[in-house]
Design a protein around this motif. Structure first.
Motif, PDB file in Angstrom:
ATOM      1  N   GLU A  21       0.874  -1.261  -0.023  1.00 51.93           N
ATOM      2  CA  GLU A  21       0.033  -0.129  -0.111  1.00 51.93           C
ATOM      3  C   GLU A  21       0.863   1.321  -0.248  1.00 51.93           C
ATOM      4  O   GLU A  21       1.965   1.207   0.173  1.00 51.93           O
ATOM      5  CB  GLU A  21      -0.966   0.004   1.199  1.00 51.93           C
ATOM      6  N   MET A  38       2.347   2.821 -14.720  1.00 49.69           N
ATOM      7  CA  MET A  38       0.952   3.330 -14.593  1.00 49.69           C
ATOM      8  C   MET A  38       0.847   4.725 -15.043  1.00 49.69           C
ATOM      9  O   MET A  38      -0.198   4.836 -15.712  1.00 49.69           O
ATOM     10  CB  MET A  38       0.860   3.565 -13.154  1.00 49.69           C
ATOM     11  N   TYR A  81      -8.659   7.182 -13.183  1.00 49.27           N
ATOM     12  CA  TYR A  81      -8.289   6.464 -12.042  1.00 49.27           C
ATOM     13  C   TYR A  81      -6.781   6.192 -12.104  1.00 49.27           C
ATOM     14  O   TYR A  81      -6.207   6.178 -10.900  1.00 49.27           O
ATOM     15  CB  TYR A  81      -8.802   4.795 -12.333  1.00 49.27           C
ATOM     16  N   LEU A  82      -6.085   5.919 -13.265  1.00 47.16           N
ATOM     17  CA  LEU A  82      -4.612   5.628 -13.436  1.00 47.16           C
ATOM     18  C   LEU A  82      -3.868   6.738 -12.974  1.00 47.16           C
ATOM     19  O   LEU A  82      -2.661   6.759 -12.238  1.00 47.16           O
ATOM     20  CB  LEU A  82      -4.358   4.925 -14.582  1.00 47.16           C
ATOM     21  N   SER A  84      -4.814   9.077 -10.853  1.00 48.21           N
ATOM     22  CA  SER A  84      -4.903   9.083  -9.446  1.00 48.21           C
ATOM     23  C   SER A  84      -4.170   8.187  -8.705  1.00 48.21           C
ATOM     24  O   SER A  84      -3.295   8.357  -7.636  1.00 48.21           O
ATOM     25  CB  SER A  84      -6.296   8.909  -8.993  1.00 48.21           C
ATOM     26  N   ALA A  85      -4.085   6.884  -9.265  1.00 52.89           N
ATOM     27  CA  ALA A  85      -3.328   5.541  -8.534  1.00 52.89           C
ATOM     28  C   ALA A  85      -1.747   5.911  -8.719  1.00 52.89           C
ATOM     29  O   ALA A  85      -0.983   5.926  -7.611  1.00 52.89           O
ATOM     30  CB  ALA A  85      -3.496   4.400  -9.347  1.00 52.89           C
ATOM     31  N   THR A  86      -1.361   6.820  -9.898  1.00 46.42           N
ATOM     32  CA  THR A  86      -0.057   7.269  -9.775  1.00 46.42           C
ATOM     33  C   THR A  86       0.501   8.048  -8.880  1.00 46.42           C
ATOM     34  O   THR A  86       1.510   8.010  -8.313  1.00 46.42           O
ATOM     35  CB  THR A  86       0.209   7.739 -11.367  1.00 46.42           C
ATOM     36  N   THR A  88      -0.381   8.459  -5.886  1.00 46.49           N
ATOM     37  CA  THR A  88      -0.395   7.595  -4.425  1.00 46.49           C
ATOM     38  C   THR A  88       1.135   7.314  -4.291  1.00 46.49           C
ATOM     39  O   THR A  88       1.517   6.983  -3.183  1.00 46.49           O
ATOM     40  CB  THR A  88      -1.350   6.431  -4.380  1.00 46.49           C
ATOM     41  N   PRO A 146      -3.360   0.152  -5.035  1.00 40.98           N
ATOM     42  CA  PRO A 146      -3.878   1.186  -5.805  1.00 40.98           C
ATOM     43  C   PRO A 146      -4.100   0.611  -7.398  1.00 40.98           C
ATOM     44  O   PRO A 146      -5.050   0.942  -7.937  1.00 40.98           O
ATOM     45  CB  PRO A 146      -3.404   2.447  -5.723  1.00 40.98           C
ATOM     46  N   TYR A 147      -3.068   0.095  -8.076  1.00 40.81           N
ATOM     47  CA  TYR A 147      -2.865  -0.225  -9.173  1.00 40.81           C
ATOM     48  C   TYR A 147      -3.812  -1.609  -9.513  1.00 40.81           C
ATOM     49  O   TYR A 147      -5.000  -1.596 -10.341  1.00 40.81           O
ATOM     50  CB  TYR A 147      -1.682  -0.741  -9.782  1.00 40.81           C
ATOM     51  N   ARG A 149      -6.419  -2.492  -7.690  1.00 36.84           N
ATOM     52  CA  ARG A 149      -7.814  -2.064  -7.501  1.00 36.84           C
ATOM     53  C   ARG A 149      -8.543  -1.227  -8.786  1.00 36.84           C
ATOM     54  O   ARG A 149      -9.696  -1.481  -9.056  1.00 36.84           O
ATOM     55  CB  ARG A 149      -8.243  -1.443  -6.145  1.00 36.84           C
ATOM     56  N   ALA A 150      -7.494  -0.469  -9.169  1.00 38.37           N
ATOM     57  CA  ALA A 150      -7.976   0.266 -10.430  1.00 38.37           C
ATOM     58  C   ALA A 150      -8.290  -0.680 -11.562  1.00 38.37           C
ATOM     59  O   ALA A 150      -9.337  -0.401 -12.244  1.00 38.37           O
ATOM     60  CB  ALA A 150      -6.867   1.390 -10.884  1.00 38.37           C
TER      61      ALA A 150
END
Ligand code: 3HC
Length: 314
Positions: A21, A38, A81-82, A84-86, A88, A146-147, A149-150
Motif C-alpha cells: 500500500e 502506471m 483512475y490511473l 490518481s493511482a500514480t 499515490t 491502488p493499481y 484495485r483500479a
C-alpha cells in the motif's frame, strides 16, 4: 542506500503474495517502475480516446453513437483512475502529464494508427480492448494495491468494450459483401499492431524480469501475447474472418497457435514517435491541454477560496 534488511523484508512480503500500500516501505526502484508503468498506462487510456472519438459524429446509427460515446467516456475515466493511482506514489499529475506533452513519456503504440472506416471502431473494441483485458486481468493481481484495485473496475468496463466491438464485427462479417470486405480490411490493418501492444519479446524486455520479481506483472509479454492469439484466432474463425499471418498454424502438441514474427522495426519506429499518427495524437493532446487551462485555473481558484473559508471558520 535503503536498509538491505528492509528490502529483504519487502521481497518476503511480495513472495508471500501480500499487497503493498502507498504508506508501506518500498524500494525506490519499485516506486519508479510503478510510476513509469502506471502513468504510461494512463496516457494510453487518454490518447486511446482519439482514434475512436474520430468516429462519434459519423456513427451509422443512434444506438452505435450512444455505445461509442459511452466507451470513449469510459476510457477517460480509466485515465483518471490511473493518474490518481500514480499520485499515490508521490508523482504529481502535472509532472506526468508534462512528460506526455513534451514527448518524454510513452503511451501504447496501438493508438498511433489511423481509423480509416467504421469497421476500425468494431475491430478496436474486439482486438485492442481484447488485448487490454488479457493484460489488465493479470494486472488486477498486481502487488501494488491502488493499481490492482483500479484494474478491477477497469476490467469490468473493458469486457463491455470488447463485447460491443465483437458484436459489430460479427454483424459486418455476415453483412453485405462491402461490409465483409471492410471488416476483413480492418482486421488486416489492426492485427499486427495489436500484437505489438504486449511489448518486445521477453529476452528484449528490460523491465519484465524486475516487474515479475516484484509481483507487478505475473506473466511475461510473450505469455500474454500467446493467450491473446489463442483466444482471438478462434473468435475470428467463428465469424469467418481470416488472420493476416501466413505462418499461423495450430500446434496440436502445445495446444497453442504458432504465429509469425512481428515487424520489430515497425514497432520501435512507432514507439520512438515515428508512427502514422504520432504527431497528430500528441498535437491533439497539447491543444486539449491548452484549451483546458481555464478549467484548471478556475478549479484551483475555487479550491484556494474554499480553503480560505474553512480556515476562517476554524
Ligand atoms: N507501446 C509503447 N511503448 C511500449 C510498448 C507499446 N506497445 N511495449 C513496450 N513499450 C516500451 C516500454 O514502455 C519500455 O519503455 P520505457 O522503459 O521507456 O517505459 C520499453 O518499450 C521496453 O518494454 P518492456 O517490455 O521492458 O516494458 P514493460 O515490461 O513495461 O512492458 C507494457 C510494456 C506491456 C506496455 C507494460 O508496461 C504494461 O503492461 N503496461 C500496463 C498496461 C498498458 O499500459 N497498456 C497499454 C494499453 S491501454 C489500453 O489498451 C486501453 C484500452 O482501454 C483500449
Amino acid at each position: 542506500m535503503e536498509d538491505s534488511t528492509k528490502r529483504e523484508a519487502f521481497q518476503e512480503r511480495i513472495d508471500k503474495g501480500e499487497t503493498i500500500e502507498p504508506k508501506d516501505f518500498m524500494p525506490d526502484r519499485y516506486r519508479q517502475q510503478l510510476i513509469r508503468m502506471m502513468s504510461q498506462h494512463a496516457h494510453s487510456e487518454i490518447v486511446g480516446m482519439l482514434p475512436e472519438g474520430n468516429w462519434i459524429t459519423r456513427a451509422p446509427s443512434l444506438r452505435r453513437k450512444l455505445i461509442l460515446l459511452s466507451k470513449v467516456q469510459d476510457e477517460a475515466g480509466h485515465g483518471l483512475y490511473l493518474y490518481s493511482a500514480t499520485e499515490t506514489l508521490g508523482a504529481s499529475r502535472q509532472e506526468v502529464i508534462d512528460d506526455l506533452l513534451n514527448g518524454r513519456a510513452k503511451y501504447s503504440s496501438i493508438f498511433n494508427y489511423p481509423t480509416l472506416s467504421w469497421a476500425d471502431v468494431a475491430v478496436i473494441g474486439w482486438l485492442v480492448d481484447g488485448a487490454a483485458i488479457i493484460n489488465q486481468t493479470m494486472l488486477a493481481r498486481s502487488s501494488y494495491g491502488p493499481y490492482a484495485r483500479a484494474m478491477v473496475r477497469i476490467c469490468k468496463e473493458e469486457s463491455f468494450h470488447k463485447k460491443q466491438g465483437y458484436e459489430m464485427v460479427a454483424k459486418m462479417a455476415e453483412g453485405t459483401p462491402e461490409q465483409q470486405e471492410m471488416i476483413q480490411d480492418a482486421v488486416n490493418r489492426w492485427w499486427w499492431p495489436t500484437l505489438m501492444m504486449f511489448g518486445p519479446h521477453d529476452d528484449d524486455s528490460p523491465n519484465s524480469a524486475e516487474l515479475i520479481k516484484w509481483g507487478v506483472k505475473s506473466k511475461t509479454n510473450d505469455e500474454l501475447r500467446q493467450s491473446f492469439v489463442d483466444r482471438h484466432v478462434q473468435e475470428a474463425h467463428t465469424v469467418g474472418l481470416e488472420i493476416p499471418d501466413p505462418d499461423l498454424e495450430y500446434n496440436e502438441e502445445t495446444g497453442h497457435w504458432n504465429f509469425g514474427e512481428i515487424d520489430w522495426d515497425e514497432f520501435w519506429k512507432v514507439v520512438k514517435g515515428n508512427g502514422p499518427m504520432n504527431r497528430e495524437r500528441l498535437n491533439a493532446r497539447r491543444k486539449a491541454h491548452e484549451e483546458g487551462e481555464w478549467v484548471r485555473e478556475a478549479a484551483e481558484e475555487y479550491a484556494r477560496k474554499r480553503k480560505l473559508r474553512q480556515e476562517k471558520v476554524s
